[in-house]
Design a protein around this motif. Structure first.
Motif, PDB file in Angstrom:
ATOM      1  N   SER A 166      -5.098  -0.235  -0.318  1.00 22.80           N
ATOM      2  CA  SER A 166      -4.835   1.201  -0.218  1.00 22.80           C
ATOM      3  C   SER A 166      -4.341   1.515   1.179  1.00 22.80           C
ATOM      4  CB  SER A 166      -6.103   2.004  -0.513  1.00 22.80           C
ATOM      5  OG  SER A 166      -5.926   3.367  -0.213  1.00 22.80           O
TER       6      SER A 166
ATOM      7  N   SER B 250       0.835  -1.193   0.000  1.00 23.75           N
ATOM      8  CA  SER B 250       0.000   0.000   0.000  1.00 23.75           C
ATOM      9  C   SER B 250       0.874   1.248   0.000  1.00 23.75           C
ATOM     10  CB  SER B 250      -0.923   0.001   1.219  1.00 23.75           C
ATOM     11  OG  SER B 250      -0.177  -0.009   2.419  1.00 23.75           O
TER      12      SER B 250
ATOM     13  N   SER C 225      -2.737   8.148  -6.327  1.00 25.97           N
ATOM     14  CA  SER C 225      -4.182   8.013  -6.497  1.00 25.97           C
ATOM     15  C   SER C 225      -4.558   8.267  -7.954  1.00 25.97           C
ATOM     16  CB  SER C 225      -4.913   9.031  -5.608  1.00 25.97           C
ATOM     17  OG  SER C 225      -6.319   8.911  -5.720  1.00 25.97           O
TER      18      SER C 225
ATOM     19  N   ASN D  29      -7.124   5.210  -3.054  1.00 23.54           N
ATOM     20  CA  ASN D  29      -6.803   4.639  -4.365  1.00 23.54           C
ATOM     21  C   ASN D  29      -7.459   5.457  -5.472  1.00 23.54           C
ATOM     22  OD1 ASN D  29      -5.124   2.500  -3.727  1.00 23.54           O
ATOM     23  ND2 ASN D  29      -6.737   0.948  -3.766  1.00 23.54           N
TER      24      ASN D  29
ATOM     25  N   SER E 278     -11.096  -2.455  -5.032  1.00 19.38           N
ATOM     26  CA  SER E 278     -10.017  -1.571  -4.637  1.00 19.38           C
ATOM     27  C   SER E 278      -9.370  -2.226  -3.447  1.00 19.38           C
ATOM     28  CB  SER E 278     -10.569  -0.190  -4.287  1.00 19.38           C
ATOM     29  OG  SER E 278      -9.549   0.648  -3.835  1.00 19.38           O
TER      30      SER E 278
END
Length: 206
Positions: free
Chosen positions: A173, A121, A126, A152, A170
């Motif tokens: 993150s 992560s 982003s 993200n 997702s």
């Protein structure tokens, strides 16, 4: 007498995976297709206002791991900025991936380091959907972003026309999976368009 026999063996042609380096400004309508995949985003990339970037099913986008530091301790990491329109519509069979350059699980060892590095992560920043910009994201996975406190996928006053994490999601993150800040969400078929399932990551509505 000695007879020499020459045996011709067929030469096996192994498939060579394409690799496309991208960065900087996308200033005209562009399509990223499987023939050019994976796409290695070497540094910040921006889809300019009035421009559409279409990413076709099966494409893998890998974000550079670049953790430089500006004066004052501000950390720089690679960003995918949308000022225009980003259309990334995969299928349940051919998903689209946005991930770290260190992620060998999709499209192989793109950075050629033989597994010396592993994804984590906050490897990159982003996908930013800026004010007035539009994102359509379907059957896609966004992974290993979220550095510098971002998600993200982050949108501030942008328009998210569709987000479908089916078969993707997702993941990994450092913060939120999807963060909507004063954004417009048009999620078809949902009673509350901002409630997007994000496995293993938080959804933040601000």
């Amino acid at each position: 007498a000695t007879i020499l026999l020459t045996i011709l063996l067929p030469v096996l042609s192994l498939p060579v995976q394409a690799l496309t380096h991208v960065s900087g400004s996308i200033s005209s309508n562009t399509i990223w297709d499987v023939a050019g995949s994976p796409y290695w985003v070497d540094s910040d990339i921006t889809v300019e206002e009035g421009v559409t970037l279409t990413i076709e099913p099966g494409v893998v986008v890998k974000m550079e791991f670049n953790h430089g530091t500006y004066s004052g301790g501000y950390q720089y990491t690679t960003r995918f900025i949308v000022n225009g329109t980003l259309v990334a519509q995969g299928t349940p069979v051919n998903k689209i991936f946005f991930t770290s350059i260190r992620d060998d699980s999709v499209a192989g060892d793109t950075n050629g380091d033989g597994g010396a590095t592993t994804p984590a992560s906050a490897d990159w920043r982003s996908i930013f959907v800026q004010n007035g910009a539009t994102l359509t994201l379907r059957d896609a996975q966004v992974a290993y972003g979220g550095s510098a406190g971002y998600a993200n996928l982050t949108t501030t006053s942008g328009t998210v026309t569709d987000v479908s994490w089916i078969g993707g999601g997702s993941r990994s993150s450092a913060t939120d999976g999807l963060r909507l800040t004063a954004a417009t969400s048009r999620q078809p078929g949902r009673s509350n368009s901002t409630r997007v399932p994000v496995p293993n990551c938080r959804l933040a509505i601000r």
